[in-house]
Design an enzyme around this catalytic site. Structure first.
Site, PDB file in Angstrom:
ATOM      1  N   HIS A 310       0.824  -1.209   0.000  1.00 35.87           N
ATOM      2  CA  HIS A 310       0.000   0.000   0.000  1.00 35.87           C
ATOM      3  C   HIS A 310       0.856   1.256   0.000  1.00 35.87           C
ATOM      4  CE1 HIS A 310       0.183   1.223   4.343  1.00 35.87           C
ATOM      5  NE2 HIS A 310       0.329  -0.072   4.577  1.00 35.87           N
ATOM      6  N   ASP A 322       5.725   1.948   7.357  1.00 32.72           N
ATOM      7  CA  ASP A 322       4.360   1.558   6.979  1.00 32.72           C
ATOM      8  C   ASP A 322       3.711   2.625   6.107  1.00 32.72           C
ATOM      9  OD1 ASP A 322       1.888   0.309   6.907  1.00 32.72           O
ATOM     10  OD2 ASP A 322       1.300   0.950   8.917  1.00 32.72           O
ATOM     11  N   GLU A 355      -5.457   1.788   2.042  1.00 34.10           N
ATOM     12  CA  GLU A 355      -5.296   0.582   2.856  1.00 34.10           C
ATOM     13  C   GLU A 355      -5.570   0.865   4.315  1.00 34.10           C
ATOM     14  OE1 GLU A 355      -2.987  -2.401   5.334  1.00 34.10           O
ATOM     15  OE2 GLU A 355      -2.921  -0.215   5.276  1.00 34.10           O
TER      16      GLU A 355
END
Length: 541
Positions: A310, A322, A355
């Site tokens: 993502h 992340d 996401e």
């Protein structure tokens, strides 16, 4: 727990997989450019294993000019190098630096429906187009959930206790709004499977707050079953001490909170007489967004290997582990594959949007495929967080060896073994990671597509044994900066990026040439009809 290659000391990354990010990155002098990849000596010279010291963001002077080129390849890589040598940690780190700069200049994040996300998408598209790809956007409409004020969770009886957001509890995304003061009832006596079935709520008192425990099924299943049974709110207690950020994926009518294991244990032990106050203030708006995709020009159209991660971050920070780490890997893999001979199977690269709001981009993409298009997808590989600060080497559990893993389609175990071979080749310890459904492989698994991937750890806690295998700190989360403003370049573990990208690139290269162990399909060259000699009269009857 399954460990393939036990080693007394964590592996050290050297040679072509090594990383030498600019020391200036730690001081805020980041780079942003859309140069065509150029092969040659690395542009940076800092110690590849030195962990940067976090800096005071307020003291960082933004760079005036962004000029650094793509770092290219170390000079010692041979001409016929494997993809795992070509996709270097340094090049992945270069993409991560650029995504960090984009976030810095666009509100501090790259969350869906923000300028940071849009510029990140433009960056990915430009890099892919310069490498020779045609890109496209998979657009979709969705419901965007946002909290409008701080949530509340408190005990009002038998004693008053005020619980603390982020420490003791968090709101689940797509929670309903409301203010509740009511008795609380544990479902199925705190069994992790409790709440997964409607019958678990037989005789549940109307208007009570339902307390369930994490495990066995999706959060949304537990919360929706609670709402259907008349609960006024639903709590899901973590199976770890800390709190967690969960999602019910689709809007529900009642407040839904995730509670830390420590706070939840007290609630479960309180028994009869427990009363709670719960408040959530959130709203949903109709929005549109998109994912970015590209694919190799060659390779079998009816046997597509999908590789994705993502692109968006959470609102709270730039999302460098992340998931700029996974984005950087997928992007650099595409760039390097464009310079090689065309693979036997078409490889499609996906940079998923939204996401962090419930796997929306990947869910919408899969839902939009025709039956023929879905049948053409041989498998899906997911790379979401490969640079966790206190990392481990997790291979998504395609064999379903772990109790909490969801059902994996046939062929997923073969994907896991191929990725494990990548670690084995580097003499590195690895272990299965729970196939939880918390990332973009979920939609593919739901449609029966074999799925797998790598993960360096998030909000779980590292054990003593894992600290012996990988280094780092036992008793601490794999990524202490997960979903926070401190998910920055300074807190990425570059050995993790190097280790996981090496195994990941091995997996992509292997499956791009043959998916035979996964879906029984041989490479194109092996699928040509063969003229067999006739023997006796067996061919005539």
């Amino acid at each position: 727990m399954r460990v393939q290659v036990p080693a007394p000391e964590p592996a050290t990354t050297t040679g072509p997989r090594g990383l030498s990010l600019a020391a200036a990155a730690a001081a805020g002098a980041l780079v942003l450019t859309a140069s065509t990849p150029a092969l040659g000596a690395p542009a940076h010279t800092a110690d590849p294993h030195e962990q940067a010291t976090p800096t005071d963001a307020a003291a960082v002077t933004p760079p005036e000019v962004f000029t650094a080129p793509h770092p290219g390849l170390p000079a010692e890589i041979p001409a016929e190098a494997a993809l795992s040598d070509l996709v270097t940690a340094e090049a992945i780190g270069w993409h991560m630096e650029n995504l960090s700069t984009i976030a810095e200049y666009n509100g501090g994040n790259r969350a869906t429906n923000t300028p940071g996300y849009d510029v990140s998408a433009l960056y990915v598209e430009d890099q892919l187009q310069r490498a020779g790809y045609e890109t496209w956007r998979d657009e979709y409409d969705y419901e965007l959930w946002r909290e409008q004020s701080d949530p509340v969770l408190g005990v009002t009886a038998p004693d008053e206790v005020e619980l603390v957001e982020d420490e003791d509890f968090n709101t689940m995304s797509y929670s309903g709004s409301g203010e509740v003061s009511a008795p609380a009832v544990a479902v199925a006596d705190g069994d992790p499977a409790g709440g997964c079935a409607a019958e678990d709520f037989a005789d549940f008192p109307e208007g009570a707050v339902a307390i369930t425990v994490r495990g066995e099924c999706a959060f949304g299943d537990k919360v929706r079953n609670a709402a259907d049974a008349g609960a006024s709110a639903a709590l899901v207690v973590n199976d770890e001490d800390e709190s967690f950020l969960g999602t019910v994926e689709e809007p529900v009518d009642i407040p839904a909170l995730g509670v830390s294991g420590l706070a939840g244990a007290d609630l479960l032990a309180a028994g009869d007489g427990l009363e709670l106050e719960v408040a959530v203030d959130a709203e949903i708006s109709e929005e549109s967004s998109y994912s970015v995709l590209a694919e190799t020009a060659g390779g079998a159209d009816d046997n597509v290997v999908m590789v994705g991660g993502h692109l968006d971050s959470v609102e709270d920070g730039p999302g460098i582990n992340d998931n700029a780490s996974g984005t950087g890997f997928v992007l650099e893999t595409a760039i390097q594959m464009a310079q090689q001979e065309q693979p036997e199977n078409k490889v499609r690269f996906a940079f998923w949007g939204t996401e962090e709001e419930g796997l929306t981009g990947s869910n919408e993409y899969v839902a939009g495929l025709s039956e023929e298009e879905l049948d053409a997808v041989a498998l899906y590989l997911n790379f979401d967080m490969i640079g966790s600060h206190n990392y481990a080497r997790f291979v998504l559990d395609g064999r379903m060896e772990l109790e909490d893993s969801q059902d994996a389609p046939p062929g997923s175990g073969a994907i896991a073994e191929i990725l494990e071979e990548g670690f084995d080749a580097q003499d590195q310890v690895h272990e299965p990671g729970v196939l939880s459904g918390r990332s973009d492989y979920f939609a593919f698994m739901e449609e029966g597509v074999p799925s797998g991937g790598l993960f360096s750890g998030g909000d779980g806690t590292k054990t003593e044994e894992q600290a012996e295998w990988y280094g780092g700190t036992a008793g601490e989360p794999f990524d202490p900066y997960y979903h926070t403003a401190d998910d920055t370049l300074e807190n990425v573990n570059w050995d993790s990026v190097a280790d996981l990208s090496g195994a990941a690139a091995h997996g992509v290269e292997t499956l791009a040439e043959s998916t035979l162990p996964v879906n029984g399909v041989t490479p194109m060259a092996d699928r040509e009809p063969v003229e067999l000699p006739r023997k006796g009269d067996a061919w005539l009857r």
